[in-house]
Design a protein around this motif. Structure first.
Motif, PDB file in Angstrom:
ATOM      1  N   CYS A  80       0.828  -1.210   0.000  1.00 41.03           N
ATOM      2  CA  CYS A  80       0.000   0.000   0.000  1.00 41.03           C
ATOM      3  C   CYS A  80       0.861   1.259   0.000  1.00 41.03           C
ATOM      4  CB  CYS A  80      -0.922   0.002   1.213  1.00 41.03           C
ATOM      5  SG  CYS A  80      -2.262  -1.220   1.122  1.00 41.03           S
ATOM      6  N   LYS A  81       2.070   1.170   0.554  1.00 38.16           N
ATOM      7  CA  LYS A  81       2.984   2.315   0.586  1.00 38.16           C
ATOM      8  C   LYS A  81       3.978   2.291  -0.563  1.00 38.16           C
ATOM      9  CE  LYS A  81       2.861   3.246   5.568  1.00 38.16           C
ATOM     10  NZ  LYS A  81       3.675   3.406   6.809  1.00 38.16           N
ATOM     11  N   THR A  82       4.495   1.095  -0.887  1.00 33.22           N
ATOM     12  CA  THR A  82       5.543   1.005  -1.909  1.00 33.22           C
ATOM     13  C   THR A  82       4.984   0.895  -3.316  1.00 33.22           C
ATOM     14  OG1 THR A  82       5.653  -1.419  -1.747  1.00 33.22           O
ATOM     15  CG2 THR A  82       7.042  -0.142  -0.236  1.00 33.22           C
ATOM     16  N   GLY A  83       3.739   0.427  -3.434  1.00 33.48           N
ATOM     17  CA  GLY A  83       3.165   0.229  -4.754  1.00 33.48           C
ATOM     18  C   GLY A  83       3.604  -1.064  -5.415  1.00 33.48           C
ATOM     19  N   ASN A  84       4.402  -1.885  -4.708  1.00 33.02           N
ATOM     20  CA  ASN A  84       4.869  -3.152  -5.280  1.00 33.02           C
ATOM     21  C   ASN A  84       3.696  -4.098  -5.495  1.00 33.02           C
ATOM     22  OD1 ASN A  84       7.439  -2.174  -5.122  1.00 33.02           O
ATOM     23  ND2 ASN A  84       7.979  -3.301  -3.272  1.00 33.02           N
TER      24      ASN A  84
END
Length: 345
Positions: A142-146
């Motif tokens: 959700c934070k890294t977009g991975n």
């Protein structure tokens, strides 16, 4: 400011800090599993539900163990947390790809990927046997977009906190083959496994979350020697056989330390041996290590070294300085009965 005013400010500050801590994902979230979760994990991979409308299989909540590659989905209409343990083959790593997502990162929800296993009883692999710290092994899509998440060994954990409004997502689970596996986590009840440093300075471990028996097939660790006692001249290169109720080495019993050479190297790497289960009424436990290991092919048992590990966790650890080409091949057989001869921490 009056004393009551100070108390009021401190109270508000504590509540704010508590809210921030609860909202911020961290590796410590993995350390709350109870015995019901452990029973699911010890059960190993089971067939999971599928629908006629799709080939995707539904993930179970609050805990599930997934060993078969394929497409999986989860959907929930209310807030709750789910954790899944993904286990691939011994010579591969876990790859998860989030392919379809419906509002996974709203409100206080989060997806958290952990490179390994983190239970109330500790982390596997430990920081001593992993290139990254426990904090660095956490990935927050959700934070890294991975959208593609890959582990360093054959096991990984995925946790999802569903928002109150509900959400759903779909993922692909793949077994990604590697040439030099190091750490191995098992869901099978038996099998043959090999740990090797491939000539490098590194420590590799094998772990099972149940008691069992180790039968050493081949060992080449440290100096070349054919001493029958297989004693270690030093502790820079050695094979360790541990048991305990924790993955922390300081809380585990070292059943054996061995070095040198023994057995044959012709046994196939990370395969399943032909085993015959102990007969009804046959002895089990530490005093019955040899009688509980019955093989169709007696030629497999070349070293004659049988090590019982009779606690919740069984571990084999290969410590390597990089000065030698170390390898250890063994058969692990799960104890059929519920046995725990270690003190509960």
């Amino acid at each position: 400011m009056s004393r009551s005013g100070v108390v009021c400010v401190l109270t508000i500050a504590v509540l704010c800090i508590a809210e921030i801590v609860n909202a911020a994902p961290a590796p410590e979230r993995y350390f709350g599993f109870d015995q019901s979760a452990m029973r699911v994990f010890r059960r190993g991979g089971q067939s999971v539900k599928s629908t006629s409308a799709s080939s995707a299989k539904e993930l179970e909540c609050p805990y599930d163990v997934i060993t078969q590659p394929g497409e999986y989905y989860i959907r929930a209409a209310e807030a709750h947390a789910c954790t899944w343990l993904f286990i691939s083959g011994a010579n591969s790593v876990v790859e998860l790809e989030l392919v379809e997502v419906e509002l996974p990162c709203v409100d206080n929800s989060f997806i958290e990927f952990f490179d390994g296993v983190a239970l109330q009883m500790g982390v596997f692999p430990t920081e001593a046997d992993h290139e990254l710290t426990s904090q660095e092994r956490v990935n927050l899509p959700c934070k890294t977009g991975n959208r593609v998440l890959v582990s360093s060994q054959n096991v990984a954990m995925l946790t999802y906190q569903f928002p109150a409004s509900g959400a759903a997502f779909r993922l692909l689970f793949k077994h990604k083959s590697i040439q030099d596996p190091c750490n191995i986590f098992i869901a099978e009840t038996s099998g043959a496994f090999t740990l090797s440093n491939y000539g490098r300075e590194r420590n590799c471990s094998f772990a099972g979350i149940f008691p069992g028996y180790i039968n050493v097939m081949h060992m080449a660790v440290g100096r070349e020697t054919n001493e029958a006692r297989l004693k270690c001249k030093d502790f820079n290169d050695m094979a360790m056989f541990l048991e305990g109720n924790s993955f922390e080495f300081s809380k585990m019993n070292i059943e054996q330390r061995m070095c040198g050479r023994t057995g044959t190297s012709t046994f196939a790497r990370n395969t399943t041996p032909e085993l015959v289960a102990p007969s009804v009424g046959e002895a089990h436990g530490r005093d019955a290590a040899i009688s509980s290991l019955v093989y169709k092919n007696r030629a497999q048992c070349t070293s004659g070294i049988n090590i019982p590990l009779m606690c919740q966790f069984s571990m084999v650890r290969l410590v390597s300085s990089g000065l030698y080409e170390n390898s250890l091949t063994f058969i692990f057989t799960r104890e059929a009965k519920e046995i725990n001869e270690c003190s509960v921490y």
